[in-house]
Scaffold this active site. Structure first.
Site, mmCIF file in Angstrom:
data_model
loop_
_atom_site.group_PDB
_atom_site.id
_atom_site.type_symbol
_atom_site.label_atom_id
_atom_site.label_comp_id
_atom_site.label_asym_id
_atom_site.label_seq_id
_atom_site.Cartn_x
_atom_site.Cartn_y
_atom_site.Cartn_z
ATOM 1 N N ARG B 296 75.057 31.806 56.123
ATOM 2 C CA ARG B 296 75.542 30.848 57.115
ATOM 3 C C ARG B 296 74.434 29.930 57.617
ATOM 4 N NH1 ARG B 296 80.295 34.571 60.048
ATOM 5 N NH2 ARG B 296 81.684 34.303 58.271
ATOM 6 N N TYR B 440 83.300 26.627 53.539
ATOM 7 C CA TYR B 440 83.000 27.958 52.986
ATOM 8 C C TYR B 440 82.083 28.794 53.883
ATOM 9 C CZ TYR B 440 79.032 25.802 50.254
ATOM 10 O OH TYR B 440 77.924 25.151 49.821
ATOM 11 N N GLU B 441 81.882 30.033 53.491
ATOM 12 C CA GLU B 441 81.164 31.026 54.328
ATOM 13 C C GLU B 441 81.827 31.197 55.691
ATOM 14 O OE1 GLU B 441 79.044 32.942 53.129
ATOM 15 O OE2 GLU B 441 78.457 31.864 51.335
ATOM 16 N N GLY B 442 83.140 31.132 55.740
ATOM 17 C CA GLY B 442 83.851 31.150 57.008
ATOM 18 C C GLY B 442 83.994 29.730 57.501
#
Lengths: 597, 597
Positions: B296, B440-442
């Protein structure tokens, strides 16, 4: 593949209940726009674009346009038949005058349909869209003979139009144009030069293409005061009006763009091409501005059109996709997970989409109606005020509607998560397509400068005073009337106060230092956008309350009142921040020497 | 083709003058990071990415990745040699521990280089970037034998890594994972299932690919509490550590995406693939979270990296392109027109780019340093506070830096007008590439919920109190010290007050109704972003004043003070609007029934 259903109920609500179009039934053109005709155009038009045009959008994006070695350009395979049906259905002719083959309906109705067409396929819609602008320019500035020769086949859709302004060395600064027009013995001209970024410049949809071209005659002033406007047909027109010899204008290449792949964006080479002057020598910009002002509203509609279709697909996904649980406990305990529309942050994104789409729809249709009234209202003062408001709000609509259309497309893409980033679902195309609308027909920064540098000041600020007066009056009336609309009015009143304060600040500071106007222009355009769209939400609240009180209460009207509240709570607070940014002034912006960047 | 020069002077200013990295010379790893080493890494790294990596960016976008019928995937032609040089130059090993073949330098330095790499080619940078995350997960959760077997070749860059979470039916909601892991007699597992959106899932750059895969063992709880983590190598590893038999994991297809075309985004099919459990059964999410937290911050760096390179190209264009005249009269009367950098609205866009890029650079490097300190500081309390701040600010950086990176890329594109929309200049690629980082990545909405729903509340709000205390203290000190920094502090103090008020409102309301937290999460993340980046601008102002007072005054430090003022005047006012949005609450957002959307 994305889906699309025209928001007919909302368009009708705006036309009937908010704009009360029935009040104008006595005006020319409006008498034909009976409720039945309006219903038929919207219902039938919505069905047509959903069934015939929308299916061409994603394949058209993937296929794009192709330029062949001979300079010809083919559009995506599905376009040709779709365009034929578009022409045969009469969809190009809605608001064109009857004497040139049109149906003579109000522009406001054609604009409502144009939104649907943009939602279905923006790249496709640009072919007839630019034609409409070219018709307007020829009609306004051309001779009777030119109108008679070129306009009817363009109205019919057999021929299309383009606008040729940009050259490699100039876009915004048209005074730098280099294309030359040499007079010929027969009164026509020979044009030589290169134009770039010409949308619909060459394609296979029409029998002929009518290029409107800015060029300079020999000895003309080397500035915007030396620009003349010319008609340069792809095929010279024979005496019987049919396309004849090929003219010296060719497509040199097409651009590889981020989006709108279905529209051919051409480099156009003029090589001793035969042209016919439109209007007076050196006054070409005025004619082109007729086209540009129409086009700027049309570009605003592109922002709205993409925002609407992107929202629809995100909403459908959010009701279908299951992931996680509602924060307040399972909404559907029997299922493995809840649909993501239970999540407040997903709803925030969808509500922003609704709030901008519906608000901008009302705003653009209002200004389109004002455009009709500026020409047709019986009262001189009414025509003048309508014209003032159209001038004032056109740059706001062009910039604000395209900024928000791009925002809404991005929010919709975000709702789909990773599925929004891949081609399959179509959301990423909407984002790529929407992006150009912030750039062309004058970048949004140019629009903001047009608003602050030109529109605010003209006639001693008459247009702005008129607008501020309307907002203040309607805020006052709604507050007095009470109900949920009064709460919207309360917040709109505050945003209006911020706009007024920002205006006073600009008036006090921009005279001394024009960079203050330049530095504040963009946030000023945005606060105008908030107040304009806010006014629409107030009007929609008032109308929804009225219809509900008359016994028509239903889910649609409830949603209007809720979305109005959302806009008031979530968007209007930005007005104060924007005013603070304006009052921050130009100093920090202008302080760095160029080499520090 | 776009150009790129690493902002080495700015990185050094942040490391030396703002973070005062010299203070930590006594900590493990930092003793190697002498001023000379730092200079060498930044200068040499900047040169390397400009000369070797950046030229692969545009061709890589146009060529993309290709999946062949046998399931193999080739990356763009230029990538293989660039990757070889990347590995041979040791650029993958900067902050890896010495005992697994790394150089043992502080992470903060590796992050500084990672920004440059992202600017040069984000799609390329993802191959080593995901490897770094996979190394972190194996190191944190794997056995000594697993670390010894897999980590050294990954550190070296001979092998790369992936993270496999998403499946067709679930992304955010990992409890719904269906991939099964059946135990085998030898203690290993056999994995079967489908993973989608797997970045770098299959490619031709490395000898082996180490997939980290989330799956469920038989009888595991059907929720996030039943997820285990597995190593699934593309080639099983022989006794001597070399890649041996092909494992049952194959690339079924690659995605057609909006951007990052040079990175292969794969559907990965696991068919009785041999896997090795990492850490404890059913505790796989913890190991994966090590990877995700590192990732993140890395995604935040992608936002910054794209913002920086986009800004640089827009600034170069604005100094070169001539169009129109300065509002205050011709700046270069001898030329046909002035460069567009004279226009306040062009400068507004460039200044926004500077303000976000430089502010986010300082923020990310600060948090990277805190990450080093959380592991290495001698004092337990210092380690704890650093860890708290990393946890609190990671979702802010992921969401805010990617939102602003996308914004800056769009502003840069806007500076180029129509030239920003066509492929040639490269700006439209930056916009397309930057967009994924918000997803992406949450998704950024998930980050906002992580911040509000988890990070704020943990340990009784300890991390937030610590952050608020730091801001309040530094605001107080700077106000007392005076100078230009005091004016920045003045405005930051106001933004801090808005953040505090918003926090109190959330505390008072979200307990009663968790939807209030959900509805306020996104604007709360944004106000945290303003205050965090604002704190960086305060620190940079203070440092610039100090260095200037010591006799080092120059154009760079002047620009810092001016840009700090710009951020204070133009970005900080949004804090009040964001607070108002939070206090608008959840009612309008939650009111519509799902079917009304």
């Amino acid at each position: 593949m994305p889906s699309y259903a025209a928001p007919v109920r909302d368009t009708k609500f705006i036309l009937d209940q908010v704009l009360e179009i029935g009040r104008y039934a006595n005006l020319p053109g409006f008498e034909a726009a009976t409720p039945d005709t309006i219903d038929a155009v919207l219902e039938e038009g919505g069905r047509f674009v959903s069934e015939v045009i929308a299916p061409t959008n994603q394949p058209g994006d993937q296929e794009g346009c192709t330029r062949h070695p001979d300079g010809s350009v083919t559009t995506p395979a599905s376009y040709k038949d779709a365009y034929r049906q578009f022409v045969e259905g009469g969809w190009a002719t809605l608001a064109q005058p009857v004497d040139v083959g049109g149906q003579g309906l109000p522009h406001v109705l054609a604009m409502a349909f144009q939104e649907y067409l943009n939602s279905a396929n923006m790249a496709f819609a640009m072919y007839p869209g630019l034609t409409t602008g070219a018709i307007a320019a020829i009609t306004a500035a051309g001779s009777d003979e030119q109108v008679a020769r070129y306009v009817p086949p363009m109205v019919e859709g057999r021929w299309t139009g383009t606008m040729n302004l940009t050259e490699p060395q100039c876009g915004t600064d048209l005074g730098m144009i280099r294309t030359r027009a040499e007079p010929a013995a027969d009164g026509s001209y020979r044009l030589t030069g290169t134009k770039i970024f010409i949308s619909s410049g060459e394609h296979d949809l029409a029998e002929n293409i009518v290029h409107l071209v800015l060029a300079k005659t020999p000895g003309a002033p080397d500035s915007v005061k030396g620009i003349s406007l010319f008609i340069v047909p792809k095929f010279l027109v024979d005496g019987d009006g049919s396309p004849g010899a090929r003219n010296g204008v060719t497509c040199g290449s097409i651009e590889h763009k981020m989006g709108i792949h279905g529209n051919s964006t051409c480099v156009m080479n003029y090589d001793d091409a035969v042209g016919y002057m439109v209007g007076e020598e050196n006054k070409g910009l005025a004619g082109m501005f007729v086209m540009m002002n129409a086009a700027r509203l049309g570009v605003g509609l592109q922002g709205l059109g993409i925002g609407e279709v992107a929202y629809q697909n995100a909403a459908a996904y959010a009701k279908d996709r299951r992931q996680g649980r509602a924060l307040t406990g399972p909404a559907e305990p029997a299922a493995r997970a809840d649909p993501i529309i239970v999540h407040p942050d997903v709803r925030r994104m969808l509500m922003e989409g609704r709030a901008y789409n519906e608000g901008l729809r009302a705003l653009i249709l209002w200004v389109a109606l004002l455009g009709d009234l500026s020409a047709k209202a019986p009262d001189e003062a009414e025509r003048l005020e309508a014209d003032d408001l159209v001038g004032l709000l056109t740059p706001v609509i062009k910039a604000y509607a395209t900024d928000k259309g791009f925002l809404v497309a991005n929010l919709a893409q975000q709702v789909l998560g990773g599925h929004g980033y891949v081609r399959e679902w179509g959301l990423e195309q909407f984002v790529r397509d929407a992006r150009i609308a912030q750039i062309y027909e004058g970048t949004n920064g140019v629009q903001a400068m047009d608003l602050v540098g030109r529109k605010l000041a003209s006639h001693g600020g008459r247009a702005l005073q008129s607008f501020l007066g309307i907002v203040a009056r309607e805020v006052g009336e709604a507050r007095a009337a009470g109900g949920e609309a009064a709460e919207v009015a309360e917040r709109l009143g505050k945003a209006l106060a911020e706009l007024q304060a920002a205006t006073l600040w600009l008036m006090a500071n921009a005279m001394r230092d024009p960079n203050q106007a330049g530095a504040g222009a963009y946030p000023y355009m945005e606060v105008m956008g908030i107040v304009s769209v806010g006014l629409m939400w107030l009007r929609m609240s008032v109308a929804a309350q009225r219809v509900a009180a008359e016994g028509g209460e239903d889910a649609f009207l409830r949603a209007k009142l809720i979305t109005a509240r959302f806009f008031a709570e979530r968007m209007m607070p930005d007005a104060a921040a924007l005013r603070a940014k304006i009052e921050g002034g130009a100093e920090a912006i202008m302080a760095l020497p160029a080499e520090a960047f």
